[in-house]
Design a protein around this motif. Structure first.
Motif, PDB file in Angstrom:
ATOM      1  N   HIS A  16      49.645  61.533  29.635  1.00 54.86           N
ATOM      2  CA  HIS A  16      48.578  61.835  30.599  1.00 54.86           C
ATOM      3  C   HIS A  16      48.158  60.529  31.264  1.00 54.86           C
ATOM      4  N   GLU A  17      48.311  60.443  32.549  1.00 58.66           N
ATOM      5  CA  GLU A  17      47.868  59.264  33.304  1.00 58.66           C
ATOM      6  C   GLU A  17      48.400  57.969  32.682  1.00 58.66           C
ATOM      7  N   VAL A  21      49.429  61.342  24.506  1.00 59.46           N
ATOM      8  CA  VAL A  21      48.527  62.359  23.951  1.00 59.46           C
ATOM      9  C   VAL A  21      49.126  62.805  22.621  1.00 59.46           C
ATOM     10  N   HIS A  34      43.756  61.267  23.088  1.00 60.29           N
ATOM     11  CA  HIS A  34      44.296  60.571  24.256  1.00 60.29           C
ATOM     12  C   HIS A  34      44.256  59.074  24.031  1.00 60.29           C
ATOM     13  N   PHE A  42      39.734  64.004  21.846  1.00 58.70           N
ATOM     14  CA  PHE A  42      39.090  64.911  22.802  1.00 58.70           C
ATOM     15  C   PHE A  42      38.470  66.114  22.100  1.00 58.70           C
ATOM     16  N   PHE A  60      37.354  53.519  30.499  1.00 55.37           N
ATOM     17  CA  PHE A  60      37.257  54.986  30.475  1.00 55.37           C
ATOM     18  C   PHE A  60      36.969  55.581  31.847  1.00 55.37           C
ATOM     19  N   TRP A  62      36.021  59.682  33.437  1.00 55.53           N
ATOM     20  CA  TRP A  62      35.765  61.085  33.118  1.00 55.53           C
ATOM     21  C   TRP A  62      36.947  61.957  33.519  1.00 55.53           C
ATOM     22  N   VAL A  63      37.258  62.921  32.668  1.00 57.83           N
ATOM     23  CA  VAL A  63      38.177  63.987  33.075  1.00 57.83           C
ATOM     24  C   VAL A  63      37.507  65.321  32.756  1.00 57.83           C
ATOM     25  N   THR A  65      37.457  69.058  31.432  1.00 54.44           N
ATOM     26  CA  THR A  65      38.170  69.849  30.421  1.00 54.44           C
ATOM     27  C   THR A  65      37.515  71.223  30.298  1.00 54.44           C
ATOM     28  N   LYS A  74      35.394  64.791  29.265  1.00 58.52           N
ATOM     29  CA  LYS A  74      35.838  63.875  28.207  1.00 58.52           C
ATOM     30  C   LYS A  74      36.012  62.493  28.795  1.00 58.52           C
ATOM     31  N   ASP A  76      38.311  59.609  29.172  1.00 54.16           N
ATOM     32  CA  ASP A  76      39.745  59.369  29.071  1.00 54.16           C
ATOM     33  C   ASP A  76      40.010  57.856  29.108  1.00 54.16           C
ATOM     34  N   ALA A  78      41.773  55.736  30.449  1.00 53.01           N
ATOM     35  CA  ALA A  78      42.725  55.623  31.554  1.00 53.01           C
ATOM     36  C   ALA A  78      43.246  54.202  31.729  1.00 53.01           C
TER      37      ALA A  78
END
Ligand code: SF4
Ligand code: F3S
Ligand code: ZN
Length: 103
Positions: A16-17, A21, A34, A42, A60, A62-63, A65, A74, A76, A78
């Protein structure tokens, strides 16, 4: 709390990105962990946001969900490659959803 031995106890289910995961993943109720150096469970995160507010290097993002029983946002990891191992996020998360492998 997040299992600090997740790398032994879980398997990578997807990417993911640009980060791993660690499963199991069964959307939308089960989302896994993640990230690896900066790992966010998560399924424990309830969207408190302290990690996003306090990380000095903005690891971090936000994603959304939708449909997750704990929260529909969550944190993330990233930008986990930018982590400076300060451990602030680990300290501020109210549900111990984050593990940082500071080596
Ligand atoms: Fe950010 Fe520090 Fe957490 Fe790394 S350990 S993600 S730099 S708050
Ligand atoms: Fe989630 Fe903990 Fe951050 S609840 S949003 S990982 S402070
Ligand atoms: Zn992610």
């Amino acid at each position: 709390a997040i299992d600090p031995s997740f790398e032994e106890n879980r398997e990578v289910a997807e990417e993911h990105e640009g980060h791993e995961v660690w499963g199991p993943v069964e959307e939308p109720e089960t989302l896994g962990i993640h990230g690896t150096h900066v790992a966010v469970d998560f399924d424990i995160c309830l969207g408190d946001g302290a990690c996003i507010d306090d990380c000095p290097v903005d690891v971090f993002e936000w994603v959304d969900t939708p449909g997750h029983p704990e929260s529909e946002l969550k944190a993330d990891p990233a930008n986990e490659d930018q982590c400076i191992d300060c451990m602030i996020c680990v300290d501020v998360c109210p549900v111990d959803a984050i593990d940082v492998d500071a080596g």
